[in-house]
Design an enzyme around this catalytic site. Structure first.
Site, PDB file in Angstrom:
ATOM      1  N   GLU A  43       0.806  -1.270  -0.094  1.00  0.00           N
ATOM      2  CA  GLU A  43      -0.026   0.046  -0.227  1.00  0.00           C
ATOM      3  C   GLU A  43       0.914   1.313   0.032  1.00  0.00           C
ATOM      4  O   GLU A  43       0.495   2.160   0.739  1.00  0.00           O
ATOM      5  CB  GLU A  43      -0.876   0.098   1.125  1.00  0.00           C
ATOM      6  N   GLU A  68      -6.415  -7.584  -0.934  1.00  0.00           N
ATOM      7  CA  GLU A  68      -6.781  -7.198   0.224  1.00  0.00           C
ATOM      8  C   GLU A  68      -8.065  -6.518   0.320  1.00  0.00           C
ATOM      9  O   GLU A  68      -8.302  -5.396  -0.097  1.00  0.00           O
ATOM     10  CB  GLU A  68      -5.599  -6.633   1.004  1.00  0.00           C
TER      11      GLU A  68
HETATM   12  C1  LIG Z   1     -10.452   0.947   1.229  1.00  0.00           C
HETATM   13  C2  LIG Z   1      -9.976   0.300   2.441  1.00  0.00           C
HETATM   14  O1  LIG Z   1     -10.399  -0.113   3.282  1.00  0.00           O
HETATM   15  N1  LIG Z   1      -8.545   0.609   2.478  1.00  0.00           N
HETATM   16  C3  LIG Z   1      -7.808   0.064   3.741  1.00  0.00           C
HETATM   17  C4  LIG Z   1      -6.880  -1.060   3.624  1.00  0.00           C
HETATM   18  O2  LIG Z   1      -6.106  -1.284   4.566  1.00  0.00           O
HETATM   19  C5  LIG Z   1      -5.185  -0.146   4.991  1.00  0.00           C
HETATM   20  C6  LIG Z   1      -4.649  -0.440   6.035  1.00  0.00           C
HETATM   21  O3  LIG Z   1      -3.762  -1.664   5.733  1.00  0.00           O
HETATM   22  C7  LIG Z   1      -6.302   0.989   5.410  1.00  0.00           C
HETATM   23  O4  LIG Z   1      -5.304   2.281   5.576  1.00  0.00           O
HETATM   24  C8  LIG Z   1      -7.137   1.303   4.131  1.00  0.00           C
HETATM   25  O5  LIG Z   1      -8.083   2.287   4.479  1.00  0.00           O
END
Ligand SMILES: CC(=O)N[C@H]1CO[C@H](CO)[C@@H](O)[C@@H]1O
Ligand SMILES: *[C@@H]1O[C@H](CO)[C@@H](O)[C@H](O)[C@H]1NC(C)=O
Ligand SMILES: *[C@@H]1O[C@H](CO)[C@@H](O)[C@H](O)[C@H]1NC(C)=O
Ligand SMILES: *[C@@H]1O[C@H](CO)[C@@H](O)[C@H](O)[C@H]1NC(C)=O
Ligand SMILES: *[C@@H]1O[C@H](CO)[C@@H](O)[C@H](O)[C@H]1NC(C)=O
Ligand SMILES: *[C@@H]1O[C@H](CO)[C@@H](O)[C@H](O)[C@H]1NC(C)=O
Ligand SMILES: *[C@@H]1O[C@H](CO)[C@@H](O)[C@H](O)[C@H]1NC(C)=O
Ligand SMILES: *[C@@H]1O[C@H](CO)[C@@H](O)[C@H](O)[C@H]1NC(C)=O
Ligand SMILES: *[C@@H]1O[C@H](CO)[C@@H](O)[C@H](O)[C@H]1NC(C)=O
Length: 636
Positions: free
Chosen positions: A150, A221
């Site tokens: 991410e 994820e």
């Molecule tokens: C869209 C969403 O829910 N994204 C989340 C994915 O995970 C990260 C943390 O690992 C979150 O910060 C995001 O908001």
């Protein structure tokens, strides 16, 4: 530094029953991954293997080779998410704390010291797995790997140092020649040939798609917004909502869905592995709960969804897709996949979250519940609807095996409250918590000594801290505690105290509940006390630049009194009911319950601390941190 352990590599294991046999070299095109020469639609369920253990036996929880071999033995594939930064609600996002002491380091940036350490780690990891012949091209189960995690979320914070880091990470990973593709999640600009994957809870709706027509749509994820921190009530996502998003993603030509923990199995944050304020139980609400038990109806409903999608495989993977509206209000649509002969599969979507819709498709009429998708593997008969949950609700029953609530079976050891004269680490300022403890303990004592010209009880001790918990003692007497929370670690303790006419000792115990795990510049985060003052009738006196004495950790930790040899180094006494003191160790002996069911301890009568069984830490507890409804977030 070489013997430091990077303890978390996260692997996702595929649930699609694909049989054993060699996966061969793995490639991809715009439709899907190509495994063993065949296009595949894949489902996987994330599991953080160090968070899972079937019994109170913790040996080798970090043994990734053993874990991957077990996955292979079960006939599954592996998507290995190497990181090294993984966030994952794991302390410090999986990075070792010593990394912040490397001179001139900037984590996750175009920064030579970080890149050196990252490439050393990733190379070591890949070579180790190659040595064990675990990549698909070698006959092993690993068909996909992930580098970084991410990064798109934080890239802007690094300005011109971000994009070159992404390119470097991609080419470093690809250069390791694993014979299988790499993905970057939440990384729109993932450089070729690395696949950009979607992370998020609603990829069916939000994913903009691969950044090249030659790359498949992959959902690595779903979301992590449902991890629980102290103070949170457990939150469930309905089986129907999950099924809707997955079916929608597949209907839009998605070819790989990985159920991240809230959706598959979380486990337990044993020891001190949880990130800041994270609960010890990790995604207990997942289809396989904290103990690995099936949680219904989620588990059963997803199983039916996968079976329905499997019936659509031929037209899905080799057919032509069309999409057209069904109703007049644009809220219903059909995604149809037509193969060469009669093969046809369709997904009828009702995007109206409030109303049923009756739609005509082919020559038949279909009733679609609000916010649902019907799957028609032959374009005629509905095999599955995401909102029609036929699996029965299950409940988990805990059976009290033994009661340990008689004071007679407990012994206690009271942790000493150190005063300034007993500390050896001294500076003339308030130190930063993490750089002082180096994460060898949650605990750091801040102490000072001062003269007061008159005894009085009208003075106040005022302490500001950036996390996470503070216990205050004046002249070894407990004066009070305070704590921050996950969303705001900044908090203050203000207590009236009575001072001696003469010398006074103030001892402040700063406690961290895991290290931060998210956001840019982790190496610069600060925690611990920021400001200390005493208000008396002469005014406010600031002690920030006073002479301070420190002690890292507790005496009981140093002696490891939670182990058998350590336990014999201190004098335990019977449980006293007079003058209870915070910072007390308790121990008891009990027989293991018979049988093979999971065993949990009910710590509901405790406050905050850490629990060990047979010398192994089963994690922190914090039952005194109540939710808005007035109950602890976790007692088991
Ligand atoms: C869209 C969403 O829910 N994204 C989340 C994915 O995970 C990260 C943390 O690992 C979150 O910060 C995001 O908001
Ligand atoms: C995989 O690719 C490598 C390198 O191109 C090649 O040597 C090997 O034979 C291939 N393996 C399989 C199983 O096709
Ligand atoms: C097929 O699916 C893709 C991905 O959802 C979409 O972009 C494309 O428009 C679809 N083709 C047709 C003919 O509907
Ligand atoms: C949708 O239809 C079902 C039965 O056909 C009915 O039980 C349900 O109440 C309806 N829901 C709404 C929101 O109208
Ligand atoms: C619908 O019915 C008509 C007339 O019976 C028939 O010609 C047509 O093939 C049918 N269409 C589908 C999609 O079944
Ligand atoms: C504090 O102690 C000093 C020295 O013992 C004494 O002179 C003074 O009177 C005391 N003050 C108070 C307010 O008790
Ligand atoms: C923490 O809160 C205090 C009091 O509200 C404030 O003065 C201080 O600036 C805050 N510190 C940080 C780092 O936000
Ligand atoms: C301290 O005591 C005074 C009265 O002596 C009271 O007004 C004040 O609220 C108290 N402060 C705290 C933080 O308890
Ligand atoms: C402590 O000293 C530093 C410099 O040595 C100064 O910047 C800071 O303002 C001082 N803090 C207080 C609260 O006096």
């Amino acid at each position: 530094m070489d013997n430091k352990v990077w303890f978390c590599w996260f692997a996702a294991l595929f649930m699609a029953a694909l049989g054993t046999g060699h996966a061969g070299n793995v490639t991809y095109d715009g439709r899907s991954l190509i495994v063993d020469g065949q296009h595949r639609i894949l489902f996987s369920g994330s599991i953080h293997y160090p968070r899972s253990t079937p019994e109170f036996d913790f040996s080798g929880r970090g043994d990734i080779v053993r874990f991957i071999k077990e996955v292979q033995a079960q006939g599954l594939y592996v998507c290995l998410r190497i990181g090294p930064f993984i966030q994952a609600e794991w302390t410090y996002g999986g990075l070792p704390i010593w990394l912040r002491d490397v001179p001139d380091i900037v984590f996750r940036s175009d920064n030579q010291p970080f890149k050196d350490h990252m490439s050393r780690f990733v190379t070591k990891m890949v070579n180790m797995l190659k040595g064990e012949r675990l990549y698909a091209s070698q006959g092993g189960p690993i068909i996909l790997s992930q580098i970084e995690n991410e990064y798109g979320m934080v890239e802007d914070a690094f300005h011109e140092k971000g994009p070159p880091y992404v390119r470097w990470a991609a080419s470093m990973a690809v250069g390791l020649q694993t014979g299988a593709p790499w993905v970057m999640c939440k990384q729109k600009d993932a450089p070729d040939p690395v696949i950009n994957a979607c992370n998020g809870r609603r990829c069916g709706e939000t994913f903009e798609g691969p950044n090249s027509p030659n790359k498949p749509a992959i959902w690595t994820e779903n979301w992590t917004s449902f991890y629980q921190v102290y103070g949170d009530e457990p939150r469930m996502r309905s089986a129907g909502d999950i099924a809707f998003q997955v079916a929608l993603f597949i209907s839009k030509k998605g070819s790989f869905v990985n159920y991240y923990m809230v959706w598959y199995h979380g486990g337990t944050n044993f020891g001190r592995t949880a990130a800041a304020y994270m609960l010890t139980g990790y995604y207990d609400q997942a289809p396989l709960d904290e103990y690995g038990l099936i949680r219904q109806p989620t588990w059963g409903h997803l199983k039916e969804l996968h079976a329905a999608i499997k019936l659509c495989l031929k037209p899905l993977l080799s057919g032509e897709n069309t999409t057209f509206p069904l109703g007049d209000d644009q809220l219903q649509e059909a995604h149809v996949f037509k193969g060469n002969s009669e093969e046809c599969a369709s997904f009828l979507v009702n995007n109206d979250k409030r109303r049923n819709a009756t739609v005509i498709f082919g020559n038949s009429s279909y009733e679609l519940p609000p916010g649902s998708i019907s799957i028609l593997p032959d374009c005629k008969v509905e095999a599955f609807n995401t909102a029609k949950v036929s699996t029965k609700y299950g409940t988990r029953s805990m059976k009290a095996g033994q009661k340990l609530d008689s004071p007679d079976i407990w012994e206690e050891y009271r942790e000493a409250i150190p005063n300034f004269d007993e500390t050896s680490l001294r500076t003339n300022m308030l130190v930063e918590h993490m750089s002082t403890t180096k994460d060898t303990s949650d605990y750091l004592w801040y102490t000072f000594r001062f003269q007061h010209g008159f005894g009085d009880s009208g003075s106040a001790l005022i302490v500001n801290s950036l996390g996470h918990v503070l216990h205050g003692f004046v002249n070894r007497k407990f004066v009070g505690s305070a704590h921050g929370k996950h969303e705001d670690t900044n908090f203050s303790l203000e207590k009236n105290v009575s001072l001696n006419n003469g010398t006074n000792f103030v001892s402040l115990l700063s406690v961290m509940v895991g290290l931060p795990d998210s956001g840019p510049f982790l190496e610069r985060r600060v925690a611990g006390l920021r400001r200390v003052s005493i208000q008396d009738k002469d005014g406010l006196k600031d002690f920030n630049n006073y002479s301070w004495g420190y002690q890292v950790g507790l005496v009981g930790e140093k002696l490891q009194i939670y182990t058998e040899p350590g336990s014999s180094k201190v004098q335990w006494s019977r449980l006293g009911n007079s003058n209870p003191q915070p910072l007390t160790w308790y121990k008891t002996l009990f027989d293991a319950p018979p049988g093979k069911d999971p065993v949990a301890l009910n710590l509901g009568s405790m406050g905050k601390g850490e629990a060990w069984v047979n010398g192994k830490s089963i994690g922190r507890y914090w039952v005194s941190f109540l939710t808005s409804k007035g109950s602890p977030s976790q007692t088991w």
